[in-house]
Motif scaffolding. Structure first.
Motif, mmCIF file in Angstrom:
data_model
loop_
_atom_site.group_PDB
_atom_site.id
_atom_site.type_symbol
_atom_site.label_atom_id
_atom_site.label_comp_id
_atom_site.label_asym_id
_atom_site.label_seq_id
_atom_site.Cartn_x
_atom_site.Cartn_y
_atom_site.Cartn_z
ATOM 1 N N ILE A 97 0.835 -1.210 0.000
ATOM 2 C CA ILE A 97 0.000 0.000 0.000
ATOM 3 C C ILE A 97 0.865 1.254 0.000
ATOM 4 N N ILE A 98 1.842 1.298 0.918
ATOM 5 C CA ILE A 98 2.713 2.472 1.003
ATOM 6 C C ILE A 98 3.498 2.649 -0.294
ATOM 7 N N GLY A 99 4.017 1.546 -0.823
ATOM 8 C CA GLY A 99 4.757 1.611 -2.074
ATOM 9 C C GLY A 99 3.895 2.110 -3.221
ATOM 10 N N ALA A 100 2.630 1.672 -3.256
ATOM 11 C CA ALA A 100 1.719 2.103 -4.324
ATOM 12 C C ALA A 100 1.442 3.592 -4.242
ATOM 13 N N VAL A 101 1.287 4.112 -3.026
ATOM 14 C CA VAL A 101 1.057 5.556 -2.850
ATOM 15 C C VAL A 101 2.301 6.340 -3.271
ATOM 16 N N LEU A 102 3.473 5.913 -2.807
ATOM 17 C CA LEU A 102 4.709 6.612 -3.162
ATOM 18 C C LEU A 102 4.971 6.539 -4.665
ATOM 19 N N LEU A 103 4.715 5.382 -5.253
ATOM 20 C CA LEU A 103 4.887 5.204 -6.700
ATOM 21 C C LEU A 103 4.020 6.192 -7.474
ATOM 22 N N ALA A 104 2.747 6.292 -7.090
ATOM 23 C CA ALA A 104 1.819 7.181 -7.796
ATOM 24 C C ALA A 104 2.195 8.650 -7.588
ATOM 25 N N LEU A 105 2.595 9.004 -6.360
ATOM 26 C CA LEU A 105 2.970 10.397 -6.082
ATOM 27 C C LEU A 105 4.250 10.781 -6.823
ATOM 28 N N LEU A 106 5.216 9.877 -6.867
ATOM 29 C CA LEU A 106 6.449 10.155 -7.604
ATOM 30 C C LEU A 106 6.154 10.314 -9.085
ATOM 31 N N SER A 107 5.314 9.439 -9.622
ATOM 32 C CA SER A 107 4.941 9.536 -11.028
ATOM 33 C C SER A 107 4.268 10.870 -11.315
ATOM 34 N N ARG A 108 3.371 11.284 -10.412
ATOM 35 C CA ARG A 108 2.683 12.570 -10.567
ATOM 36 C C ARG A 108 3.682 13.731 -10.549
ATOM 37 N N LEU A 109 4.623 13.682 -9.595
ATOM 38 C CA LEU A 109 5.624 14.742 -9.493
ATOM 39 C C LEU A 109 6.461 14.824 -10.763
ATOM 40 N N LEU A 110 6.859 13.684 -11.283
ATOM 41 C CA LEU A 110 7.676 13.675 -12.498
ATOM 42 C C LEU A 110 6.913 14.242 -13.685
ATOM 43 N N PHE A 111 5.624 13.907 -13.782
ATOM 44 C CA PHE A 111 4.818 14.467 -14.865
ATOM 45 C C PHE A 111 4.670 15.983 -14.702
ATOM 46 N N GLU A 112 4.510 16.446 -13.459
ATOM 47 C CA GLU A 112 4.407 17.883 -13.214
ATOM 48 C C GLU A 112 5.689 18.602 -13.604
ATOM 49 N N LEU A 113 6.822 17.901 -13.439
ATOM 50 C CA LEU A 113 8.118 18.466 -13.812
ATOM 51 C C LEU A 113 8.431 18.257 -15.295
ATOM 52 N N PRO A 170 -7.922 9.674 -4.271
ATOM 53 C CA PRO A 170 -6.905 8.996 -3.465
ATOM 54 C C PRO A 170 -7.467 7.859 -2.606
ATOM 55 N N ALA A 171 -8.654 8.064 -2.027
ATOM 56 C CA ALA A 171 -9.248 7.017 -1.179
ATOM 57 C C ALA A 171 -9.570 5.780 -2.003
ATOM 58 N N GLY A 172 -10.111 5.993 -3.208
ATOM 59 C CA GLY A 172 -10.428 4.866 -4.071
ATOM 60 C C GLY A 172 -9.182 4.134 -4.531
ATOM 61 N N TYR A 173 -8.147 4.901 -4.836
ATOM 62 C CA TYR A 173 -6.883 4.294 -5.271
ATOM 63 C C TYR A 173 -6.304 3.421 -4.162
ATOM 64 N N ILE A 174 -6.234 3.973 -2.964
ATOM 65 C CA ILE A 174 -5.665 3.220 -1.838
ATOM 66 C C ILE A 174 -6.507 2.003 -1.510
ATOM 67 N N ALA A 175 -7.839 2.161 -1.571
ATOM 68 C CA ALA A 175 -8.729 1.040 -1.237
ATOM 69 C C ALA A 175 -8.577 -0.107 -2.232
ATOM 70 N N THR A 176 -8.474 0.214 -3.517
ATOM 71 C CA THR A 176 -8.355 -0.856 -4.517
ATOM 72 C C THR A 176 -7.019 -1.590 -4.394
ATOM 73 N N VAL A 177 -5.975 -0.853 -3.990
ATOM 74 C CA VAL A 177 -4.689 -1.507 -3.757
ATOM 75 C C VAL A 177 -4.748 -2.360 -2.500
ATOM 76 N N ALA A 178 -5.347 -1.800 -1.435
ATOM 77 C CA ALA A 178 -5.430 -2.523 -0.156
ATOM 78 C C ALA A 178 -6.233 -3.816 -0.300
ATOM 79 N N LEU A 179 -7.278 -3.785 -1.120
ATOM 80 C CA LEU A 179 -8.087 -4.984 -1.363
ATOM 81 C C LEU A 179 -7.432 -5.905 -2.389
#
Length: 376
Positions: free
Chosen positions: A85-101, A120-129
């Motif tokens: 779960i934590i890795g999925a959140v960090l992965l998505a946030l890093l990807s977002r940051l890179l696209f913003e840059l 974000p809640a839906g993303y985390i929930a689908t990964v957690a499940l």
């Protein structure tokens, strides 16, 4: 429990290969395991993980009892799930940051960067499940399921090893239709890493870790034959890889080889990949053991060992660095200078992975010093 330095080194090497393999423009990607064999670092990682489970289970059960061992691996399954779960959140946030840059990258699907912001809640929930497993982290979903079953499957394996392995082979044989029963976001139902296929490799590792003192003396009696067979299997795999690399001119030879092995399917773990990683394991463990032990005690070997000992921290870090490295690679121009720059990026992500792992392993020391400074 005394650590096996070669085991730690190989785990670290597997993580480095996983990182580089997920950087499409990497230069050193051409030197990873997958370039010389029909299997890759994923098989090495899962087999070593199973071996470690078998070793640890035996030690814990002998000292604290079966309940303690079962509880330990239930907690481990939770830790792996949390890392997913934590890795999925960090992965998505890093990807977002890179696209913003304005740093494009292809190592991960671009939709994760959108979903983590839009829902974000839906993303985390689908990964957690585990309805969704972001690519690069999907092997952790497999690992969660394998470790979660350990409190039941490992005692079964220890009590009735031949029956348990026969059941495991049967499940592997039926892994295709069984995987479709797992609800998932994919159009083809089931996990990308088919747990019913990969469980066989994992439990072979568990059996080798748990029964190594009984298994190895028997196998060593046939060392010459097993070494010859193992070398033949790996040479056969290398011939397949060479034919793939040559392409159309080698198609007749490739077709002839295919009559022997049929098809190669990583996601359900086909038979050739399975026996190839086992053949390589025999060579590393027996005839090449002195060489690998020497390598594990070199500076490079010790650095890889620290990466391997970093566990889940190292795995999540290698995933994030592969995305970052991929984005940097895509900014590099073609030509000789581009080659050198990409080589430098490869070196940077490997060193960064080692530094991160080394800091994690020494966290008690530097955090203690940091707290002491704050309390002065």
């Amino acid at each position: 429990m005394k650590r096996i330095v070669t085991l730690d080194m190989l785990r670290g090497y597997a993580l480095v290969c996983i990182m580089l393999d997920h950087m499409p423009l990497s230069i050193m990607r051409n030197l990873t395991l997958a370039n010389f064999t029909v299997f890759d670092a994923a098989e090495l990682f899962v087999l070593l993980s199973g071996f470690l489970v078998g070793m640890v289970w035996i030690k814990v059960e002998a000292r604290q009892g079966r309940r303690a061992a079962q509880w330990r691996f239930l907690k481990r399954a939770y830790e792996v799930w949390l890392a997913l779960i934590i890795g999925a959140v960090l992965l998505a946030l890093l990807s977002r940051l890179l696209f913003e840059l304005k740093l494009n990258h292809t190592a991960v699907w671009f939709q994760y960067a959108r979903w983590i912001i839009e829902n974000p809640a839906g993303y985390i929930a689908t990964v957690a499940l585990m309805w969704m497993q972001p690519n690069l982290l999907d092997v952790l979903a497999l690992y969660v399921l394998l470790i979660l079953t350990a409190p039941v499957t490992v005692p079964f394996l220890l009590r009735m090893p031949f029956t348990a392995m026969a059941v495991s082979v049967g499940i592997w044989w039926l892994s295709g239709p069984l995987n479709t029963l797992i609800p998932n976001q994919r159009e083809q139902q089931g996990l990308l890493f088919n747990p019913f296929g990969w469980q066989l490799l994992f439990f072979i590792g568990v059996a080798l870790g748990a029964f190594r003192s009984q298994i190895m003396p028997v196998l060593r009696q046939r060392s010459g034959v097993l070494t010859g067979v193992s070398v033949s299997i790996l040479l056969f795999g290398l011939a397949i890889i060479v034919c793939w690399r040559i392409g159309e001119p080698a198609k007749p030879a490739a077709d002839m080889l295919k009559l022997v092995y049929g098809s190669i399917d990583k996601w359900s773990l086909d038979g050739l990949r399975l026996i190839s990683i086992l053949a390589a394991s025999w060579l590393v463990t027996v005839p090449l053991a002195p060489a690998f032990e020497w390598m594990a005690n070199t500076e490079l070997g010790r650095a890889l060992s620290e990466i391997g000992r970093g566990g889940l921290w190292s795995f999540v870090t290698c995933v994030l660095l592969s995305i970052w490295g991929d984005a940097l690679d895509m900014t590099v121009p073609e030509g000789g200078m581009g080659f050198l720059l990409r080589l430098g990026i490869d070196a940077w992500v490997i060193i960064a992975l080692w530094v991160s792992s080394a800091l994690w392993l020494r966290r008690d020391q530097w955090m203690g010093r940091f707290r002491a400074l704050l309390t002065r």
